[in-house]
Design a protein around this motif. Sequence first.
Motif, PDB file in Angstrom:
ATOM      1  N   MET A   1       0.831  -1.203   0.000  1.00  9.30           N
ATOM      2  CA  MET A   1       0.000   0.000   0.000  1.00  9.30           C
ATOM      3  C   MET A   1       0.866   1.255   0.000  1.00  9.30           C
ATOM      4  SD  MET A   1      -3.101   1.267   0.272  1.00  9.30           S
ATOM      5  CE  MET A   1      -3.951   2.668   0.878  1.00  9.30           C
ATOM      6  N   TYR A   3       3.939   1.785  -1.188  1.00 10.43           N
ATOM      7  CA  TYR A   3       4.572   2.044  -2.480  1.00 10.43           C
ATOM      8  C   TYR A   3       3.551   2.523  -3.516  1.00 10.43           C
ATOM      9  CZ  TYR A   3       8.859  -0.111  -0.806  1.00 10.43           C
ATOM     10  OH  TYR A   3      10.004  -0.393  -0.116  1.00 10.43           O
ATOM     11  N   ARG A   4       2.370   1.986  -3.454  1.00 13.50           N
ATOM     12  CA  ARG A   4       1.312   2.436  -4.379  1.00 13.50           C
ATOM     13  C   ARG A   4       0.979   3.908  -4.129  1.00 13.50           C
ATOM     14  NH1 ARG A   4      -2.979  -2.596  -4.594  1.00 13.50           N
ATOM     15  NH2 ARG A   4      -1.485  -4.117  -5.368  1.00 13.50           N
ATOM     16  N   LEU A   5       0.898   4.266  -2.869  1.00 15.62           N
ATOM     17  CA  LEU A   5       0.626   5.661  -2.516  1.00 15.62           C
ATOM     18  C   LEU A   5       1.757   6.564  -3.003  1.00 15.62           C
ATOM     19  CD1 LEU A   5      -1.178   7.733  -1.124  1.00 15.62           C
ATOM     20  CD2 LEU A   5      -0.016   7.205   1.011  1.00 15.62           C
ATOM     21  N   ALA A   7       3.754   5.923  -5.532  1.00 13.87           N
ATOM     22  CA  ALA A   7       3.652   5.952  -6.992  1.00 13.87           C
ATOM     23  C   ALA A   7       2.558   6.918  -7.426  1.00 13.87           C
ATOM     24  CB  ALA A   7       3.378   4.552  -7.538  1.00 13.87           C
ATOM     25  N   ASP A   8       1.422   6.901  -6.738  1.00 12.98           N
ATOM     26  CA  ASP A   8       0.339   7.835  -7.065  1.00 12.98           C
ATOM     27  C   ASP A   8       0.758   9.275  -6.801  1.00 12.98           C
ATOM     28  OD1 ASP A   8      -1.260   5.728  -7.840  1.00 12.98           O
ATOM     29  OD2 ASP A   8      -2.392   5.653  -5.951  1.00 12.98           O
ATOM     30  N   GLU A  61       8.093   6.271 -10.933  1.00 11.82           N
ATOM     31  CA  GLU A  61       6.723   5.808 -10.695  1.00 11.82           C
ATOM     32  C   GLU A  61       6.601   4.316 -10.997  1.00 11.82           C
ATOM     33  OE1 GLU A  61       2.192   6.044 -12.333  1.00 11.82           O
ATOM     34  OE2 GLU A  61       3.611   7.540 -13.090  1.00 11.82           O
ATOM     35  N   ASN A  62       7.166   3.876 -12.118  1.00 10.91           N
ATOM     36  CA  ASN A  62       7.104   2.449 -12.473  1.00 10.91           C
ATOM     37  C   ASN A  62       7.769   1.586 -11.406  1.00 10.91           C
ATOM     38  OD1 ASN A  62       5.660   2.553 -14.877  1.00 10.91           O
ATOM     39  ND2 ASN A  62       7.483   3.023 -16.062  1.00 10.91           N
ATOM     40  N   ARG A  65       5.557   1.358  -8.416  1.00 12.12           N
ATOM     41  CA  ARG A  65       4.398   0.503  -8.694  1.00 12.12           C
ATOM     42  C   ARG A  65       4.785  -0.973  -8.607  1.00 12.12           C
ATOM     43  NH1 ARG A  65       0.285   3.385  -9.148  1.00 12.12           N
ATOM     44  NH2 ARG A  65       0.288   5.384 -10.194  1.00 12.12           N
ATOM     45  N   ARG A  66       5.942  -1.312  -9.165  1.00 12.68           N
ATOM     46  CA  ARG A  66       6.389  -2.712  -9.090  1.00 12.68           C
ATOM     47  C   ARG A  66       6.644  -3.120  -7.637  1.00 12.68           C
ATOM     48  NH1 ARG A  66       8.660  -1.233 -13.999  1.00 12.68           N
ATOM     49  NH2 ARG A  66      10.643  -0.619 -13.086  1.00 12.68           N
ATOM     50  N   GLY A  68       5.130  -2.004  -5.158  1.00 12.35           N
ATOM     51  CA  GLY A  68       3.804  -2.097  -4.535  1.00 12.35           C
ATOM     52  C   GLY A  68       2.953  -3.220  -5.094  1.00 12.35           C
ATOM     53  N   GLN A  70       2.143  -3.722  -8.296  1.00 16.71           N
ATOM     54  CA  GLN A  70       1.433  -3.362  -9.514  1.00 16.71           C
ATOM     55  C   GLN A  70       2.383  -3.491 -10.692  1.00 16.71           C
ATOM     56  OE1 GLN A  70       0.338   0.674  -8.233  1.00 16.71           O
ATOM     57  NE2 GLN A  70      -1.799   0.054  -8.456  1.00 16.71           N
TER      58      GLN A  70
END
Length: 127
Positions: A1, A3-5, A7-8, A61-62, A65-66, A68, A70
Motif C-alpha cells: 500500500m 509504495y502504491r501511494l 507511486a500515485d 513511478e514504475n 508501482r512494481r 507495490g 502493480q
Amino acid sequence: MGYRLLADTVLVVHFLFIAFVVGGGFLAIRWRRVTWLHLPAAVWGAAIEFFGWVCPLTPLENHLRRLGGQAGYTDGFIEHYLMPLVYPPGLTRGTQLVLAGVVVVLNVAAYALVVRRWRAGRPRHQC
C-alpha cells in the motif's frame, strides 16, 4: 500500500509539473518571480519532448508501482496517462514534436506579455 501511494504521489507531481511547464508562463504574467522556476522547467519539458527523452519521474513511478505489487507501464507518462485523454492511442514522434512546439509557442507568447508588462511598468528616463 505504501509504495502504491508513493507511486500515485509521483503521478500527481508529474502531472502538476507538466501543467506548470505548459501554463507556468501565464502565472509569470501575474507573479514575475515564478519566471525563475518556470523557465528551467519549460526548457526541461520541451527538451524531453524534442529529444524523445524519458522524464526521470516515469521510471520512478514504475519502480514504485512494481514494489507495490502493480505492473509498471512500458511507455512514458504522457503516452500512458495524457495522450489517451487528448489524442487517440498511438503516439508518434511527430506528435511529440508538435506537443513540444505547442509548449514553446505558449510560453513564448506568455513571456512576450511578461516582458511587455515589465517594460510598461518600468520608469522611463527623461533627457
